[in-house]
Design a protein around this motif. Structure first.
Motif, mmCIF file in Angstrom:
data_model
loop_
_atom_site.group_PDB
_atom_site.id
_atom_site.type_symbol
_atom_site.label_atom_id
_atom_site.label_comp_id
_atom_site.label_asym_id
_atom_site.label_seq_id
_atom_site.Cartn_x
_atom_site.Cartn_y
_atom_site.Cartn_z
ATOM 1 N N ARG A 55 0.840 -1.200 0.000
ATOM 2 C CA ARG A 55 0.000 0.000 0.000
ATOM 3 C C ARG A 55 0.879 1.255 0.000
ATOM 4 O O ARG A 55 0.595 2.213 -0.713
ATOM 5 C CB ARG A 55 -0.927 -0.004 1.204
ATOM 6 C CG ARG A 55 -1.898 1.159 1.151
ATOM 7 C CD ARG A 55 -3.078 0.975 2.020
ATOM 8 N NE ARG A 55 -3.895 -0.092 1.462
ATOM 9 C CZ ARG A 55 -4.868 -0.679 2.132
ATOM 10 N NH1 ARG A 55 -5.139 -0.299 3.355
ATOM 11 N NH2 ARG A 55 -5.577 -1.626 1.582
ATOM 12 N N ILE A 56 1.954 1.239 0.784
ATOM 13 C CA ILE A 56 2.874 2.383 0.797
ATOM 14 C C ILE A 56 3.540 2.540 -0.564
ATOM 15 O O ILE A 56 3.655 3.646 -1.094
ATOM 16 C CB ILE A 56 3.917 2.218 1.920
ATOM 17 C CG1 ILE A 56 3.244 2.376 3.279
ATOM 18 C CG2 ILE A 56 5.058 3.215 1.765
ATOM 19 C CD1 ILE A 56 4.114 1.986 4.460
ATOM 20 N N LEU A 57 3.974 1.419 -1.158
ATOM 21 C CA LEU A 57 4.586 1.472 -2.487
ATOM 22 C C LEU A 57 3.614 2.025 -3.523
ATOM 23 O O LEU A 57 4.023 2.727 -4.452
ATOM 24 C CB LEU A 57 5.062 0.083 -2.910
ATOM 25 C CG LEU A 57 6.369 -0.408 -2.322
ATOM 26 C CD1 LEU A 57 6.620 -1.856 -2.724
ATOM 27 C CD2 LEU A 57 7.518 0.464 -2.762
ATOM 28 N N ALA A 58 2.334 1.706 -3.376
ATOM 29 C CA ALA A 58 1.338 2.205 -4.319
ATOM 30 C C ALA A 58 1.285 3.721 -4.286
ATOM 31 O O ALA A 58 1.333 4.384 -5.334
ATOM 32 C CB ALA A 58 -0.036 1.614 -3.995
ATOM 33 N N PHE A 59 1.210 4.288 -3.085
ATOM 34 C CA PHE A 59 1.112 5.737 -2.992
ATOM 35 C C PHE A 59 2.420 6.424 -3.360
ATOM 36 O O PHE A 59 2.401 7.508 -3.964
ATOM 37 C CB PHE A 59 0.641 6.147 -1.596
ATOM 38 C CG PHE A 59 -0.833 5.895 -1.403
ATOM 39 C CD1 PHE A 59 -1.762 6.731 -1.980
ATOM 40 C CD2 PHE A 59 -1.269 4.816 -0.664
ATOM 41 C CE1 PHE A 59 -3.112 6.512 -1.816
ATOM 42 C CE2 PHE A 59 -2.622 4.580 -0.495
ATOM 43 C CZ PHE A 59 -3.551 5.430 -1.069
ATOM 44 N N GLY A 63 5.014 9.313 -9.938
ATOM 45 C CA GLY A 63 4.533 9.460 -11.315
ATOM 46 C C GLY A 63 4.013 10.860 -11.569
ATOM 47 O O GLY A 63 4.290 11.462 -12.613
ATOM 48 N N ILE A 64 3.274 11.401 -10.604
ATOM 49 C CA ILE A 64 2.752 12.767 -10.748
ATOM 50 C C ILE A 64 3.880 13.793 -10.706
ATOM 51 O O ILE A 64 3.908 14.736 -11.507
ATOM 52 C CB ILE A 64 1.697 13.050 -9.660
ATOM 53 C CG1 ILE A 64 0.460 12.183 -9.909
ATOM 54 C CG2 ILE A 64 1.325 14.520 -9.626
ATOM 55 C CD1 ILE A 64 -0.558 12.218 -8.805
ATOM 56 N N ALA A 103 1.402 7.849 -16.892
ATOM 57 C CA ALA A 103 0.760 6.555 -17.136
ATOM 58 C C ALA A 103 1.430 5.449 -16.329
ATOM 59 O O ALA A 103 0.744 4.602 -15.736
ATOM 60 C CB ALA A 103 0.807 6.223 -18.628
ATOM 61 N N LEU A 104 2.753 5.460 -16.284
ATOM 62 C CA LEU A 104 3.454 4.443 -15.501
ATOM 63 C C LEU A 104 3.177 4.592 -14.013
ATOM 64 O O LEU A 104 3.024 3.591 -13.303
ATOM 65 C CB LEU A 104 4.959 4.507 -15.777
ATOM 66 C CG LEU A 104 5.396 3.985 -17.134
ATOM 67 C CD1 LEU A 104 6.890 4.200 -17.326
ATOM 68 C CD2 LEU A 104 5.062 2.510 -17.283
ATOM 69 N N GLY A 105 3.093 5.826 -13.538
ATOM 70 C CA GLY A 105 2.752 6.048 -12.140
ATOM 71 C C GLY A 105 1.380 5.500 -11.803
ATOM 72 O O GLY A 105 1.184 4.853 -10.774
#
Length: 91
Positions: free
Chosen positions: A16-20, A26-27, A52-54
């Motif tokens: 979950r941390i890696l996701a954010f 990415g942004i 897109a990759l983010g």
């Protein structure tokens, strides 16, 4: 009730941390490349690739986190059902 598989919970939180983090990076890279890009080596269109990759990494990591939560819930519900069924056999 205490979590039975502590490593699974840690792994879920890590994803979950890696996701954010990946979504945020990415942004950030999208904005940096969009503002500072524009040279022949790094065209501004590359910024959309970073965005897109983010988003893809965010969705992937968050999905893995939710699937791990799903497995944890399935295990917990299966254990509760087993205990209930064993309790009804004794009656």
């Amino acid at each position: 009730m205490a979590e039975k598989y502590k490593a699974l919970g840690l792994l879920r939180k890590t994803f979950r941390i890696l996701a954010f983090v990946s979504g945020g990076l990415g942004i950030v890279f999208f904005i940096i490349i969009l503002i500072a890009g524009g040279t022949p080596e790094t065209p501004r269109a590359t910024s959309f690739l970073a965005l897109a990759l983010g988003v893809i990494y965010f969705i992937s990591f968050y999905t893995i986190s939710e699937v791990l939560l799903l497995f944890s819930d399935i295990e917990e519900n299966t254990r509760k059902t087993k205990e209930l069924l064993e309790g009804s056999k004794r009656l």
